[in-house]
Write an enzyme that holds these catalytic residues in place. Structure first.
Site, mmCIF file in Angstrom:
data_model
loop_
_atom_site.group_PDB
_atom_site.id
_atom_site.type_symbol
_atom_site.label_atom_id
_atom_site.label_comp_id
_atom_site.label_asym_id
_atom_site.label_seq_id
_atom_site.Cartn_x
_atom_site.Cartn_y
_atom_site.Cartn_z
ATOM 1 N N ASP A 13 -4.595 0.616 -1.789
ATOM 2 C CA ASP A 13 -5.119 -0.653 -1.247
ATOM 3 C C ASP A 13 -5.082 -1.750 -2.302
ATOM 4 O O ASP A 13 -4.687 -2.888 -2.025
ATOM 5 C CB ASP A 13 -6.579 -0.484 -0.784
ATOM 6 C CG ASP A 13 -6.655 0.139 0.609
ATOM 7 O OD1 ASP A 13 -5.630 0.153 1.316
ATOM 8 O OD2 ASP A 13 -7.750 0.616 0.980
ATOM 9 N N GLU A 30 -5.972 6.468 -1.832
ATOM 10 C CA GLU A 30 -5.945 5.372 -0.856
ATOM 11 C C GLU A 30 -6.463 4.078 -1.474
ATOM 12 O O GLU A 30 -5.940 2.994 -1.192
ATOM 13 C CB GLU A 30 -6.777 5.732 0.379
ATOM 14 C CG GLU A 30 -6.181 6.837 1.237
ATOM 15 C CD GLU A 30 -4.787 6.507 1.745
ATOM 16 O OE1 GLU A 30 -4.512 5.318 1.987
ATOM 17 O OE2 GLU A 30 -3.977 7.435 1.856
ATOM 18 N N HIS A 86 -9.377 7.822 3.449
ATOM 19 C CA HIS A 86 -9.492 6.361 3.417
ATOM 20 C C HIS A 86 -10.958 5.954 3.318
ATOM 21 O O HIS A 86 -11.810 6.566 3.951
ATOM 22 C CB HIS A 86 -8.912 5.749 4.693
ATOM 23 C CG HIS A 86 -7.499 6.145 4.949
ATOM 24 N ND1 HIS A 86 -7.178 7.297 5.615
ATOM 25 C CD2 HIS A 86 -6.332 5.567 4.614
ATOM 26 C CE1 HIS A 86 -5.860 7.395 5.680
ATOM 27 N NE2 HIS A 86 -5.323 6.360 5.079
ATOM 28 N N HIS A 95 0.839 -1.203 0.000
ATOM 29 C CA HIS A 95 0.000 0.000 0.000
ATOM 30 C C HIS A 95 0.882 1.265 0.000
ATOM 31 O O HIS A 95 0.706 2.152 -0.834
ATOM 32 C CB HIS A 95 -0.915 -0.048 1.231
ATOM 33 C CG HIS A 95 -1.726 1.188 1.473
ATOM 34 N ND1 HIS A 95 -3.084 1.237 1.299
ATOM 35 C CD2 HIS A 95 -1.373 2.428 1.903
ATOM 36 C CE1 HIS A 95 -3.535 2.443 1.599
ATOM 37 N NE2 HIS A 95 -2.507 3.193 1.977
ATOM 38 N N GLU A 96 1.837 1.311 0.922
ATOM 39 C CA GLU A 96 2.711 2.495 1.012
ATOM 40 C C GLU A 96 3.540 2.649 -0.248
ATOM 41 O O GLU A 96 3.722 3.755 -0.756
ATOM 42 C CB GLU A 96 3.612 2.410 2.244
ATOM 43 C CG GLU A 96 2.882 2.377 3.582
ATOM 44 C CD GLU A 96 1.826 3.466 3.711
ATOM 45 O OE1 GLU A 96 1.977 4.540 3.115
ATOM 46 O OE2 GLU A 96 0.819 3.229 4.405
HETATM 47 ZN ZN LIG Z 1 -2.464 5.216 2.388
#
Ligand SMILES: [Zn+2]
Length: 406
Positions: free
Chosen positions: A308, A304, A368, A244-245
């Site tokens: 994901d 986000e 998010h 994710h990051e």
């Molecule tokens: Zn994030």
């Protein structure tokens, strides 16, 4: 809640704010300025004031008051992050965690780069530059090394002169010291080795300007991580966070910063165009999700959601490579395969309970998506999930049209 990224790309906000200020009447502005000041200090006063804060929080978020120990820990974490992280690191973080996580990061980075090769919507030049960006990424894991250096810690807090019964005064002291430190850093070269968050915070983030991602020791806990877990849970939970990051470096905003963190177009025009087309798919998909009658904003949560999805698919690839070489132990009395347990681990990590007030607020403000949509949204785009659970094509969890970027 994890996983935040540093705020960036909000330039229009400041332009628009000027218009809001110009249109507002003076007493509104005055009340706003007062509230900004009072709201910051109220939680540090005695119980009469604290009950007002509780009432306010209850009305705006639906969440009741925090326990006294929770307040004490979070205030200490803000004021003296490394002093709090020292005992946590010494006594609570299992040995070898930093090394384990660093190894997982390498695996996920490799998986991301190998997936790049199959992206037919990207041309070769852009693919090559993306791989270079992954290679140039730096990471910070768990805690800074200086944490075990007593002299360093003593110097860090040398200006503090805390007293036992001066709680509010101690807090004011912290505000003054941190303001002086902030102003002193103005016009000095950026130090990319600095830890911007407390190591014990339950968080991970990516900074596009630093091309760096950070996993604090606070997030290296269940439901994201546990030293003894089988790999399917490690990769389904923390592996996805790592992916994710990393993917934030290639989401709608991160994609605009090059490997050195400079904001300019470093992709070819055709790849940028292909990216924009594909991001529309995610915007439309997530805008359909709704809870308590409040729709997710596919636009607000775009970065986000892209992260994901990239995280889930990339970590799965890293996990698959591992399955080829090591046997994965099954869980006793449960008939799930390792592949299924990977997705169960992921879903488990976002298991949440929400109040209506909270959802009313976060669907307007949080970048998010709420937990259930972080799970469903990424899983319905997965090619591996329907294989693991034998979902028929066209069924709810295996729709024909899938959104895909990373
Ligand atoms: Zn994030």
């Amino acid at each position: 809640m994890p996983v935040n990224r540093l705020s960036y790309g909000h330039r229009p906000t400041f332009t628009n704010l000027t218009d809001v200020f110009a249109a507002a009447n003076e007493s509104t502005l005055e009340s706003y300025a007062k509230w900004q000041l009072i709201g910051r200090y109220l939680p540090r006063l005695d119980s009469d004031f604290l009950s007002l804060v509780d009432t306010f929080n209850e009305a705006t978020t639906g969440q009741g008051s925090r326990q006294r120990y929770q307040t004490c820990i979070s205030v200490t974490q803000n004021i003296m992050p490394l002093a709090l992280a020292r005992p946590y690191t010494d006594y609570l973080l299992p040995n070898g965690t930093k090394e384990n996580v660093t190894e997982m990061i390498e695996e996920v980075k490799e998986a991301f780069k190998s997936r790049l090769e199959d992206k037919d919507w990207l041309d070769d030049t852009t693919k090559e530059r993306c791989a270079e960006k992954v290679d140039a990424m730096t990471e910070m894991v768990a805690y800074p090394d200086q944490i075990s250096n007593d002299t360093y810690l003593d110097e860090l807090y040398a200006l503090f002169n805390m007293t036992e019964d001066g709680y509010f005064e101690n807090y004011l002291q912290y505000i003054i010291i941190s303001n002086v430190e902030n102003f002193a850093s103005l016009r000095t070269p950026v130090d990319k080795s600095v830890w911007l968050n407390a190591p014990t915070a339950v968080n991970a983030y990516y900074s596009p300007q630093f091309n760096q991602f950070v996993f604090l020791e606070g997030i290296l806990n269940s439901p994201f991580f546990h030293a003894g877990w089988p790999e399917y849970f490690l990769y389904g939970a923390l592996g996805v966070i790592i992916g994710h990051e990393l993917t934030h470096g290639f989401d709608d905003e991160g994609q605009q910063y090059d490997k050195d963190g400079i904001l300019h177009q470093w992709w070819t025009n055709s790849s940028v165009e292909a990216f924009r087309e594909r991001q529309t798919c995610f915007e439309e998909q997530y805008s359909q999700y709704e809870m308590f009658g409040y729709n997710v904003s596919g636009n607000l949560t775009l970065g986000e959601n892209i992260a994901d999805n990239g995280g889930l698919h990339t970590s799965y690839q890293a996990f698959q490579k591992l399955m080829n070489t090591t046997e994965q132990p099954m869980l006793p009395a449960l008939q799930y395969t390792p592949e299924q347990l990977y997705f169960i681990g992921y879903a488990q990590s976002w298991c949440s309970l929400y109040t209506e007030e909270y959802i009313a607020s976060v669907t307007k403000t949080d970048e998010h998506s709420p937990g259930p949509f972080r799970v469903i949204g990424a899983i319905v785009n997965s090619k591996e999930f329907p294989e693991a659970f034998q979902c028929k094509e066209g069924s709810a969890m295996n729709p024909e049209d899938k959104c895909e970027l990373w």
